[in-house]
Scaffold this motif. Structure first.
Motif: not given
Length: 386
Positions: A215-223
């Motif tokens: 997901a990276g910085v700022g991303g939602d890992p569960f999107a």
């Protein structure tokens, strides 16, 4: 007597022989065998007496869990919406058992199916039966108890409500690579895929670092995987089994639904204080895990040297098949002040003992007693250096 619901009347509750264990070498329930960090003890002792009369406050605990998990994945430290997980993706529970019970209450219903493996943690089945669910438990495969990946994939096509994977599995230690678990979750978007990671610290098999880094910085890992839920605890590594604190990590909407069926103050103030202190002392946990892995290597050398059948793949435990009847060996060990867990009646592993792993000194004590009971030589393996 007023009868309970039919599902409860026909239920055999999960139970464990937890009484009379203090003062003995506890190698029966995969607990931390030395106790928590001194920082935890100090934090609990510092709680003012008047705070005992106040309902618990949870501010800051989710943020501490977020910071710990983000750090585990190598992301920037500190709780922030711009840094991996966020507090809304962490549910707090009175131990991982309460999280398991809650997810079945939130997502299980009569006619639904729980898909899992066999043998595995014994609490999954009664939770499913309480909700009137059907259970499809697929056996592990072969003498190495390999994960039945193809069979699970085929079963997912029928659309089970829940897939519950204990990874590493208790009691077989079976490990499934995080990539395979994520593939299963993608394969079945209508199934809630729950990964019980209570033992992951001893193997490094967690799905969370991979999700967070992707997901990276700022991303939602569960999107991309809103149907994935991960269970964690501070019982096995941080030594807080007696205080009951566990976590469910997943999409905020799922965490919210699972949390809705719990009480408002299920976690007590002592557990909250202890959890914060334990999360702040990761060095203590890392050192304990390293010692357990070192002790496992030593014990496996002894078992290999004398040809004792055993299985040690993951977690802070292993399986041993004694030549004498397992029940007799278990009782003799208890008489020597050492507790282990008989696997009598469990599919595939009947006749074995599950032995939790502690420090090297503790495993040397266990081995000396076990070898004497089973008629083996307790001499250390050649070339071993403390």
């Amino acid at each position: 007597m007023v009868n309970a619901r039919p599902e409860v009347e026909s239920l055999t509750a999960y139970s464990a022989p937890l009484e009379g264990r203090r003062g003995l070498l506890r190698l029966d329930f995969n607990e931390n065998t030395v106790g928590p960090s001194p920082a935890v003890v100090e934090a609990i002792r510092a709680i003012p007496a008047d705070h005992y009369a106040i309902y618990p406050e949870y501010d800051g605990l989710r943020e501490a869990v977020v910071a710990s998990l983000n750090s585990e994945a190598g992301l920037p430290a500190g709780p922030s919406p711009a840094k991996g997980l966020v507090p809304a993706q962490v549910g707090l529970f009175n131990g991982a058992d309460a999280a398991i019970h809650a997810l079945f209450q939130a997502y299980g219903a009569p006619g639904d199916t729980l898909l899992t493996t066999s043998p595995t943690f014994g609490y999954y089945s009664p939770c499913a039966r309480m909700q009137g669910m059907a259970i499809e438990a697929i056996p592990y495969e072969g003498p190495a108890f390999a994960f039945p990946l193809e069979a699970i994939q085929l079963a997912l096509a029928a659309g089970p409500r829940l897939l519950l994977i204990c990874n590493p599995n208790n009691p077989t230690g079976t490990r499934l690579a995080p990539e395979r678990i994520l593939e299963l979750a993608r394969l079945a978007p209508g199934t809630l895929v729950v990964v019980d990671e209570l033992y992951e610290a001893f193997t490094g098999d967690s799905v969370l670092p991979q999700l967070l880094r992707a997901a990276g910085v700022g991303g939602d890992p569960f999107a991309a995987l809103p149907n994935l839920l991960v269970l964690r605890s501070l019982a096995k590594t941080a030594g807080l089994a007696g205080l009951r604190i566990g976590f469910a990590i997943g999409a905020a909407a799922v965490v919210d639904r699972v949390s809705r069926v719990t009480g408002p103050y299920d976690i007590n103030s002592f557990a909250v204080t202890a959890a914060r202190a334990a999360l702040a002392d990761s060095a203590y946990v890392d050192a304990y895990v390293a010692e357990v892995l070192r002790a496992r290597d030593w014990l496996v050398q002894q078992l290999n040297r004398v040809g004792v059948r055993h299985h040690a793949e993951g977690g802070n435990y292993l399986l041993i098949w004694p030549t004498a009847p397992a029940a007799r060996v278990e009782e003799r060990l208890r008489q020597a002040g050492i507790l282990v867990r008989s696997m009598a009646g469990k599919p595939l592993i009947d006749g074995s003992l599950r032995v939790s792993l502690g420090t090297l000194e503790q495993m040397q004590r266990f081995w000396a007693a076990y070898a004497a009971i089973d008629g083996l030589s307790a001499a250390p393996a050649p070339g071993w250096r403390r």
